[in-house]
Design a protein around this motif. Sequence first.
Motif, PDB file in Angstrom:
ATOM      1  N   PHE A 835       0.706  -1.253   0.006  1.00 58.96           N
ATOM      2  CA  PHE A 835      -0.067  -0.263   0.102  1.00 58.96           C
ATOM      3  C   PHE A 835       0.925   1.148  -0.015  1.00 58.96           C
ATOM      4  CE2 PHE A 835      -3.847  -2.495   1.641  1.00 58.96           C
ATOM      5  CZ  PHE A 835      -4.875  -1.810   0.496  1.00 58.96           C
ATOM      6  N   ASP A 836       1.995   1.217   0.797  1.00 58.08           N
ATOM      7  CA  ASP A 836       2.834   2.377   0.748  1.00 58.08           C
ATOM      8  C   ASP A 836       3.253   2.536  -0.399  1.00 58.08           C
ATOM      9  OD1 ASP A 836       1.975   2.753   3.423  1.00 58.08           O
ATOM     10  OD2 ASP A 836       3.689   1.589   4.464  1.00 58.08           O
ATOM     11  N   MET A 837       3.638   1.520  -1.102  1.00 55.21           N
ATOM     12  CA  MET A 837       4.709   1.827  -2.467  1.00 55.21           C
ATOM     13  C   MET A 837       3.586   2.430  -3.378  1.00 55.21           C
ATOM     14  SD  MET A 837       6.135  -1.171  -4.789  1.00 55.21           S
ATOM     15  CE  MET A 837       4.466  -1.736  -5.240  1.00 55.21           C
ATOM     16  N   ALA A 838       2.404   1.925  -3.491  1.00 55.80           N
ATOM     17  CA  ALA A 838       1.311   2.433  -4.314  1.00 55.80           C
ATOM     18  C   ALA A 838       0.949   4.005  -4.077  1.00 55.80           C
ATOM     19  CB  ALA A 838       0.204   1.559  -4.337  1.00 55.80           C
ATOM     20  N   LEU A 839       0.741   4.253  -2.771  1.00 59.37           N
ATOM     21  CA  LEU A 839       0.348   5.609  -2.596  1.00 59.37           C
ATOM     22  C   LEU A 839       1.578   6.340  -2.700  1.00 59.37           C
ATOM     23  CD1 LEU A 839      -2.044   5.018   0.585  1.00 59.37           C
ATOM     24  CD2 LEU A 839      -2.660   5.446  -1.775  1.00 59.37           C
ATOM     25  N   SER A 840       2.602   6.154  -2.751  1.00 56.63           N
ATOM     26  CA  SER A 840       3.847   7.033  -2.548  1.00 56.63           C
ATOM     27  C   SER A 840       4.192   7.361  -4.162  1.00 56.63           C
ATOM     28  CB  SER A 840       5.204   6.433  -1.981  1.00 56.63           C
ATOM     29  OG  SER A 840       4.872   6.369  -0.787  1.00 56.63           O
ATOM     30  N   SER A 841       3.805   6.579  -4.822  1.00 61.93           N
ATOM     31  CA  SER A 841       4.137   6.616  -6.249  1.00 61.93           C
ATOM     32  C   SER A 841       2.936   7.214  -7.314  1.00 61.93           C
ATOM     33  CB  SER A 841       4.521   5.208  -7.181  1.00 61.93           C
ATOM     34  OG  SER A 841       3.675   4.379  -7.039  1.00 61.93           O
ATOM     35  N   ILE A 842       1.733   7.369  -6.520  1.00 58.72           N
ATOM     36  CA  ILE A 842       0.564   7.646  -7.305  1.00 58.72           C
ATOM     37  C   ILE A 842       0.577   9.214  -7.762  1.00 58.72           C
ATOM     38  CG2 ILE A 842      -0.876   8.551  -5.484  1.00 58.72           C
ATOM     39  CD1 ILE A 842      -3.198   6.836  -6.855  1.00 58.72           C
ATOM     40  N   ILE A 880      -6.075   6.816  10.930  1.00 60.88           N
ATOM     41  CA  ILE A 880      -6.407   8.418  10.555  1.00 60.88           C
ATOM     42  C   ILE A 880      -5.367   9.202   9.938  1.00 60.88           C
ATOM     43  CG2 ILE A 880      -6.331  10.493  12.531  1.00 60.88           C
ATOM     44  CD1 ILE A 880      -7.376   8.794  14.366  1.00 60.88           C
ATOM     45  N   HIS A 881      -4.110   8.583  10.041  1.00 63.65           N
ATOM     46  CA  HIS A 881      -3.131   9.414   9.313  1.00 63.65           C
ATOM     47  C   HIS A 881      -3.145   9.122   7.632  1.00 63.65           C
ATOM     48  CE1 HIS A 881       0.948   9.980   7.475  1.00 63.65           C
ATOM     49  NE2 HIS A 881       0.799   8.971   6.938  1.00 63.65           N
ATOM     50  N   ILE A 882      -3.690   7.869   7.418  1.00 60.27           N
ATOM     51  CA  ILE A 882      -4.035   7.444   5.904  1.00 60.27           C
ATOM     52  C   ILE A 882      -5.092   8.387   5.527  1.00 60.27           C
ATOM     53  CG2 ILE A 882      -4.894   5.671   4.485  1.00 60.27           C
ATOM     54  CD1 ILE A 882      -3.592   3.634   6.360  1.00 60.27           C
ATOM     55  N   LEU A 883      -6.318   8.531   6.071  1.00 61.70           N
ATOM     56  CA  LEU A 883      -7.288   9.224   5.885  1.00 61.70           C
ATOM     57  C   LEU A 883      -7.128  10.768   5.617  1.00 61.70           C
ATOM     58  CD1 LEU A 883     -10.476   7.342   7.527  1.00 61.70           C
ATOM     59  CD2 LEU A 883      -9.694   7.392   5.013  1.00 61.70           C
ATOM     60  N   SER A 884      -6.157  11.166   6.657  1.00 61.07           N
ATOM     61  CA  SER A 884      -6.023  12.759   6.922  1.00 61.07           C
ATOM     62  C   SER A 884      -5.100  13.029   5.389  1.00 61.07           C
ATOM     63  CB  SER A 884      -5.301  12.860   7.926  1.00 61.07           C
ATOM     64  OG  SER A 884      -3.813  12.064   8.010  1.00 61.07           O
ATOM     65  N   CYS A 885      -4.277  12.144   5.114  1.00 63.43           N
ATOM     66  CA  CYS A 885      -3.522  12.293   3.680  1.00 63.43           C
ATOM     67  C   CYS A 885      -4.568  12.833   2.852  1.00 63.43           C
ATOM     68  CB  CYS A 885      -2.498  11.333   3.444  1.00 63.43           C
ATOM     69  SG  CYS A 885      -1.058  11.248   4.815  1.00 63.43           S
ATOM     70  N   LEU A 890      -2.295  16.347   0.619  1.00 63.02           N
ATOM     71  CA  LEU A 890      -0.831  16.425   0.708  1.00 63.02           C
ATOM     72  C   LEU A 890      -0.210  15.028   0.339  1.00 63.02           C
ATOM     73  CD1 LEU A 890      -0.258  17.784   4.464  1.00 63.02           C
ATOM     74  CD2 LEU A 890      -0.102  18.960   2.357  1.00 63.02           C
ATOM     75  N   THR A 891       1.009  15.136  -0.193  1.00 67.57           N
ATOM     76  CA  THR A 891       1.413  13.772  -0.730  1.00 67.57           C
ATOM     77  C   THR A 891       1.746  12.812   0.419  1.00 67.57           C
ATOM     78  OG1 THR A 891       2.686  15.170  -2.272  1.00 67.57           O
ATOM     79  CG2 THR A 891       3.642  12.865  -1.814  1.00 67.57           C
ATOM     80  N   TYR A 892       1.368  11.595   0.242  1.00 70.32           N
ATOM     81  CA  TYR A 892       1.401  10.626   1.087  1.00 70.32           C
ATOM     82  C   TYR A 892       2.690  10.165   1.686  1.00 70.32           C
ATOM     83  CZ  TYR A 892       0.781   6.113   3.290  1.00 70.32           C
ATOM     84  OH  TYR A 892       0.920   4.777   4.323  1.00 70.32           O
ATOM     85  N   SER A 893       2.842  10.185   2.892  1.00 73.13           N
ATOM     86  CA  SER A 893       3.959   9.767   3.621  1.00 73.13           C
ATOM     87  C   SER A 893       3.751   8.324   4.432  1.00 73.13           C
ATOM     88  CB  SER A 893       4.632  10.828   4.468  1.00 73.13           C
ATOM     89  OG  SER A 893       3.889  11.281   5.118  1.00 73.13           O
ATOM     90  N   THR A 894       4.759   7.665   4.789  1.00 75.28           N
ATOM     91  CA  THR A 894       4.453   6.467   5.595  1.00 75.28           C
ATOM     92  C   THR A 894       4.240   7.006   7.035  1.00 75.28           C
ATOM     93  OG1 THR A 894       6.889   6.273   6.061  1.00 75.28           O
ATOM     94  CG2 THR A 894       5.972   4.978   4.245  1.00 75.28           C
ATOM     95  N   PHE A 895       3.491   6.178   7.960  1.00 68.75           N
ATOM     96  CA  PHE A 895       3.340   6.550   9.206  1.00 68.75           C
ATOM     97  C   PHE A 895       4.415   6.603   9.867  1.00 68.75           C
ATOM     98  CE2 PHE A 895       1.937   5.049  13.330  1.00 68.75           C
ATOM     99  CZ  PHE A 895       0.854   5.908  13.870  1.00 68.75           C
ATOM    100  N   LYS A 896       4.422   7.805  10.824  1.00 67.49           N
ATOM    101  CA  LYS A 896       5.470   7.912  11.857  1.00 67.49           C
ATOM    102  C   LYS A 896       4.949   8.099  13.506  1.00 67.49           C
ATOM    103  CE  LYS A 896       8.465   9.540   8.283  1.00 67.49           C
ATOM    104  NZ  LYS A 896       9.444  11.026   7.821  1.00 67.49           N
ATOM    105  N   GLY A 897       3.943   8.524  13.166  1.00 66.49           N
ATOM    106  CA  GLY A 897       3.355   8.740  14.661  1.00 66.49           C
ATOM    107  C   GLY A 897       1.875   9.226  14.600  1.00 66.49           C
ATOM    108  N   GLN A 898       1.346   9.489  15.631  1.00 63.58           N
ATOM    109  CA  GLN A 898      -0.133  10.192  15.563  1.00 63.58           C
ATOM    110  C   GLN A 898      -0.201  11.447  14.820  1.00 63.58           C
ATOM    111  OE1 GLN A 898      -1.571  10.652  19.765  1.00 63.58           O
ATOM    112  NE2 GLN A 898      -3.812  11.249  18.996  1.00 63.58           N
ATOM    113  N   PRO A 899      -1.138  11.507  14.151  1.00 60.88           N
ATOM    114  CA  PRO A 899      -1.164  12.918  13.331  1.00 60.88           C
ATOM    115  C   PRO A 899      -1.492  14.059  14.128  1.00 60.88           C
ATOM    116  CG  PRO A 899      -3.023  11.561  12.747  1.00 60.88           C
ATOM    117  CD  PRO A 899      -2.360  10.723  13.586  1.00 60.88           C
ATOM    118  N   SER A 900      -1.050  15.314  13.939  1.00 56.33           N
ATOM    119  CA  SER A 900      -1.311  16.400  14.633  1.00 56.33           C
ATOM    120  C   SER A 900      -2.821  16.895  14.290  1.00 56.33           C
ATOM    121  CB  SER A 900      -0.329  17.500  14.210  1.00 56.33           C
ATOM    122  OG  SER A 900      -0.549  17.790  12.806  1.00 56.33           O
TER     123      SER A 900
END
Length: 1161
Positions: A835-842, A880-885, A890-900
């Motif tokens: 999933f991360d690979m697909a969303l990063s290259s879309i 929440i991070h996925i849906l907030s992107c 914004l450009t998708y980035s891999t999950f690193k922590g709770q979104p602000s």
Amino acid sequence: MDGQSVLVVEFGKMIEEQKAVTADQDEAEDEKQKSKASHLPLFPTHMNNNNTRSSDNSQNAASQWLCNSSFQLTDLSVINDTVVSSLPDEDDDQPSYPSRPASYELLEEESKSESDGEREKTNKKKKKKEKKRKRSREKGEVYDSFPSAKSKEYFFDSHGDRDNLVYGKLYRMNVPRYKLHDPEKLSRFYSGGLYRLSRRGFVLDREGDIDEMDGKLKLGRYWSTKYAVLEHHKNLKRVRLVMPRKSGILVDDDFIPLSDVQMSGEGSSVGDGSVVEESWEDEMLRKTREFNKLTREHPHDERGWLAFAEFQDCVASKQSNKGARMQILEKKISILEKAVQLNTDNEELLLSLMKAYQSRDSTDLLIVRWEKVLMQHSGSFKLWRQFLRVVQGEFSKFKVSDMRKLYANAIQALTVACGKQFRQVHQTVKPHSADPAIVKLELCLVEVFLSLCRLEWQAGYQEFTTALFQAEIEFSLFCPSLLLTEQSKQRLFEHFWNSDGARVGEEGALGWSTWLEKEEESRQKVINEEMAQGNDEGGWTGWSELISKSKDNGKNSEDFNDIVVDKEIEEEIDNEDTKQEDDTEALLKLLGIDVDTGLNDEVTDASTWGRWAEEESSRDCDQWMPIHTKCAAQISRSDGTPDREADEQLLKVILYEDVREFLFSLTSEEARLSLVSQFINFFGGRISQRICTNSSNWTENVLTLEALPDFLSENLRKIDNVQTDMQTTSSVFSLDILSRSTNDIYRRTGMMKFLRNAILQCLTAFPRNYILEEAALVAEELSVTEMNSCCCSVTPCRALAKGLLKSDRQDVLLCGVYAQREAFFGNIDHARRVFDMALSSIEELSSDAQSNAPLLYLWYAETELANIPVNDSESSFRAIHILSCLGSGLTYSTFKGQPSSLQILRAHQGYMERIKAVRSTWLQGVVNDQSIALICSAALFEELTREWAAGIEVLNVAFTMVLPERRSCSYELEFLFYFNVRMLQRHHKQSSLSKVWETILHGLQIYPYSPELFNTLVEIGNLYTTPNKLRWIFDDHCHKKPSIVVWFFALAFEISRGGSQHRIHGLFERALAQDEVRCSVVLWRWYIAYEINIACDLSAARRIFFQAIYACPWSKKLWLDGFTKLNSILTAKELSDLQEVMRDKELNLRTDIYEILLQEA
């Protein structure tokens, strides 16, 4: 205050007055008893008290306190008189009733100190009572069954019952029957609101109870025979409220504002309406006049004619005489004939007329009428479908060969209609645009073709069915891109079909177009080689002599010798065959089998037929793939091949002449995709359902199945699991007992490989179609693993998915489908990387690929939420991070922590803006998967960040953007509604029950055939409602909107609960009594399995089996059920006769009974 409340108040007043009178009488009697206590014995008898015999008749009723007329036989001869006498009389508006309640005096002797005035009053009362008794006897109101002689004894009631004061004896029911006699007073009460019932107007019918002090028999409790006859009497007048047709304000049924109730001095109107009293005959005459006027003023109104015809059915249901019903049927036919004469092209009127003909005419005459109709309307899909259903369900006329001819005629007629419509569209400015009429016709053509394939498969012709699908897919999807006429196209296809080229689904299949190109290349190569050889030889080769006559004679002699040799070979072969037959007969005689006596005398054991049926079923499962002509010829010429196997191989050969009549071309992408989807479903593959459940085609597909599809069986299995968890008794039955006999989805390895190859080949015609890609991956899984196996360390479809991704690295939806399969097998980390690979290259892909981003984000978020461990919030933060992107853009980035909080706020605003853009596209009629995914993502984001109510609000706002009539015919909107229901179901503990319950019931009003909604209804109903409430809902849907899906869920609910056998039998009988459901093979097999395994009634199962094969003569599995499950109750002679009937119906039988006899020997 309504009428019933007024009656209750008056009833209370009457009881209070009775109590007061009784108290006064008790005081007077106490004084009397004190004065005569020394003269009267404590227990008077007939021997020592002669005054008892001559006491007042009003005291004789005391012995009736323990006599209950409910246990006495009713004199039915009085019913006719009471029906006539009970009908309201126009001259007598107000019936007479006692002005005051009767006194309850139980003492038989009067006090000697009684005054002369009291004696005169008592005498007057006696005379009045005698007059009343005489009148009641003249009117026949007293039955002879009640005893007239009454014993004079005292009775003590240690536990007083107030109902005895009402009925004068032991009460029989708790609720008396209220009968409102005066409709004028009723209307005045509703209009004025101040109407009060007088004591004489208060009606409390006591249904055969006797007032002990009055002695008058009261008849009329609602369960009595008299009132049962009265209610069904056609002259009984009923009160109804008539509202004006043109009403400017629509008021809810449960709310009637007091301000709208107008005062009326005459009491004949209620607001703008009026109260009318009419009998059934009056209503029939009135409606007939209204329908006549409607059809005369609006002759082209289809609904008016159909309503007029349905009214005749209602009239016929009131008639007990068969001749009267036939006369009404003739009237209905004449009405519909007039309607069809004025509306010649209306399909609904024609269908209704043909259904009426079916109730009256014989089968031969009905088929003649159908043929005349289809000659005039050859391009009507509805008429063809109904005609094929009628002929296929007619046991006396059914034969497989006849049905093939009818299906061929239907396909050719609809093909001509499609060509005619295409030529009309081709004359326009945009000939290549998708015309809705062409798309609709081609979809209907695919449905007829699918019905043919189901008929052939269920009749036992599996090889022919597979060949039909192969031929049609090759002919429609892989046609060469050449401007060919239909005849030229068929000649080229014949060349391809008769060759040894691999067809769709077979190993090494390339498709008709690619095969033709390679064939042309090889032919050109051969021609070039021949030309090159001719050029190398070069020069003049000299003179050549003509063929002499001697050579001709020699050639003729050689041909003659060849003919003689061929004849000799044929004679030798015949002699060998005769010798083999003689050897076979001798062998059978040694085994004790005489061929000349026939099978009926040989097979005397019914279990032999059971083994024959098992062998037949096994061969049906194995032999489903056709073979090529050249392969069959090689097998037949090979040495050592038995004759039986050679014959079987020849039967598997499907020639071009066998499929030529059923081929047609498809031009629209929707129809071609529908053909592929139906092909995948047919062979047991798993593919997303892309059709609304309200579609008639969807219901027809479910109805004609022999086994439950996956999506339906899964929902029914959930109901079974819920009921098993709720019940702890051993009386609960599992649905596996029934589904074991019908859920025979063909999960064989060879078929799944065949399906995988076919889907991969179809992907060349539908590139980047994620629905077909998912079906291919699932077919790959099923070909190497068992069903629902989630314990594999390596995903079975991983190699295939990586191979597809290597061929097209920009197919991001394929990445999402593959990641979901990895998560399904428990490899969540691998799924996250995909999933991360697909969303990063879309972001680097084209705009078309970027438009599919909402689908990827939604799949990723749902995958995370589906794998939430206990007491772990990391997956929620990931979602929440996925849906907030997605919301913030914004450009998708891999999950690193709770979104602000800032990122969440931006996502909220971004979703609001994007939903506004979706609104504009929906208003234009464009509702696609991407917009639905965006709405679902926004609702899911609100649920996770704020509360579940905010997510529900987003979905409700989305529904308001679409017109109500569009919601019921869109698959995307049905998916959105079920997404809403699932969200409510997740939070049913936090939300009110009424909110969840009302949403489900509202959804069933829009989508009454949705399996998901019925499954949710049962799950929620088991938690918060009673089983009777669910039964009421199922019965309501079965009555108003019957379908095979509703009956399945109603039966599954009762069987899984271990419900009453009477209830389950009633559901089966009611379902199979309907013409639309009667042709369901699954339901018949359920019924037989229920009688055998649960009810344990083999005689009932035998009776149902014969009804089933009469209703569905084409189903070979249904016939074989009788051999395998009922051989203990069916005799060998009956089973032998059944096999003969199967041969007469031309069902494909692969096994000879002699083979079973030889195996036993």
